[in-house]
Design an enzyme around this catalytic site. Structure first.
Site: not given
Length: 319
Positions: A139-140
C-alpha cells in the site's frame, strides 16, 4: 430466442478473515463477471461467511484448505491474502500442479521475484504478458511509486518519503500499531529505516528511497509526502503538466494543484497526487500522494490485476 449465458469466472480466497479479504468479498458481491467460489480461513473453519461478511454468497462457509485442495477446485483465480512469509507453499503447489489458475499474492513474498508479474497497472500494465503469478504491490509502495514515477528521469539524489497510515494497515492481529487506545491523540513512528516498502520502491523505481512510516488514529487511508531532488530547475506548472500527461488515461489516478486529503479517497479505488511545491531554485520538488490502503493499496488494485489477467475491462466492478 434464448439469451446467451456468459460463464462467470470463479475466484477462491485464501486467508479470508483480514480487512483486505473483507474488502475483496465486498467488491466481488457486485462484480458482473466474477463470483466467489470459496473462502478459506483456518481460524473460522466451519463458520458461516454471512456471520462476518453480509455481502458474501448466501450459505457459504469458511473452509480450511491446503494448497493442493484449493488448486483442485474449479477456479480461475486464487487470491492469497495471507501474512508475509506464508505464500511459498502455495506457489510451490501451483508450480507442481502446472495449474492454469491465476495466482495473486497480496503479501510481500514475491515482490522482488522476477518470475512474478509485479502488478501496479498504472506503471507496469504494458509488461503484463499473460503471466499466471501476480504479486500485488504494498500500500505505501503504491502511493510512493505513483508520486515518484512521473519524475523518475529527473531525479538527482535519494527520495525521502514521510508516510502516515490508518491503523488498518497493521492488520487484525493485536499490536501497538492497531490499538485505538494507544493511538488516540498520538502519531506512532515505526520501522524508520529498511522498511520492506522502502526496499520495494527502491528496487522498482531504480533509485534510493528513504521512507519514514507512521501510524495515526484513523482507521483507513494513507498519505505520503515525497521530497525529490531534481537534476534541473522545474516550475510548478511544468511539474503538474508532467503528472497530468503521465496519468492522462488512468481512471483511478487524480492529479490536483492542492495537497490531497485522505477523505477524498477513503472508501474508493482511487489515488490522488498533488500539492506540488518547488524550492526557490526549482531543483527540489515536494508532492503528496494519498490512497485507501485497503482498496487501491490492496483489494481494488488486486481486482484491477485480476480483471487484466482474465481479459476483462480493468475497471469492471470498480467504477
Amino acid at each position: 430466442m434464448t439469451a446467451k449465458v456468459t460463464k462467470r469466472h470463479r475466484l477462491g480466497l485464501i486467508g479470508a478473515r483480514g480487512y483486505v479479504g473483507s474488502e475483496l468479498i465486498l467488491l466481488l458481491a457486485t462484480h458482473p463477471d466474477i463470483e466467489l467460489a470459496f473462502v478459506s480461513s483456518r481460524g473460522r473453519e466451519g463458520q458461516m461467511l454471512s456471520a462476518f461478511e453480509p455481502f458474501g454468497p448466501a450459505g457459504m462457509r469458511y473452509e480450511n484448505l491446503s494448497p493442493e485442495q484449493a488448486l483442485s477446485r474449479d477456479v480461475d483465480v486464487l487470491v492469497l491474502a495471507l501474512p508475509n512469509g506464508l505464500a511459498g507453499e502455495w506457489a510451490r503447489a501451483h508450480a507442481h500442479a502446472h495449474s492454469n489458475t491465476v495466482l495473486i499474492d497480496l503479501s510481500a513474498d514475491f515482490r522482488f521475484d522476477p518470475d512474478w508479474y509485479y502488478g501496479l497497472p498504472e506503471i507496469n500494465r504494458r509488461a503484463y504478458r499473460g503471466q499466471k503469478r501476480i504479486s500485488n504491490p504494498g500500500c505505501y509502495a503504491t502511493a510512493m511509486q505513483l508520486a515518484i514515477a512521473p519524475m523518475r528521469g529527473a531525479l538527482a539524489g535519494p527520495v525521502q518519503c514521510f508516510g502516515v497510515s490508518g491503523y488498518s494497515g497493521a492488520g487484525t492481529t493485536p499490536s501497538e500499531k492497531n490499538d485505538p487506545e494507544l493511538l488516540k491523540d498520538n502519531l506512532m513512528p515505526y520501522a524508520l529505516a529498511d522498511h520492506i516498502h522502502e526496499r520495494e520502491v527502491s528496487a522498482r523505481m531504480a533509485c534510493e528511497v528513504q521512507f519514514m512510516p507512521h501510524v495515526a488514529p484513523h482507521f483507513r487511508g494513507l498519505s505520503i509526502t515525497v521530497n525529490m531532488a531534481l537534476n534541473r530547475a522545474f516550475g510548478v506548472d511544468e511539474v503538474e503538466a508532467v503528472y497530468r500527461d503521465y496519468y492522462r488515461d488512468e481512471p483511478f489516478i487524480g492529479i490536483q494543484k492542492q495537497a490531497p486529503w485522505l477523505r477524498s479517497v477513503a472508501g474508493t479505488p482511487n489515488a490522488c497526487v498533488g500539492g506540488f511545491t518547488t524550492s526557490a531554485d526549482g531543483r527540489r520538488l515536494v508532492a503528496v500522494s494519498v490512497l485507501d490502503n485497503l482498496l487501491k493499496g490492496a483489494a481494488s488494485q488486486a481486482l484491477q490485476n485480476i480483471n487484466l489477467a482474465l481479459n476483462l475491462n480493468e475497471t469492471t466492478g470498480l467504477l
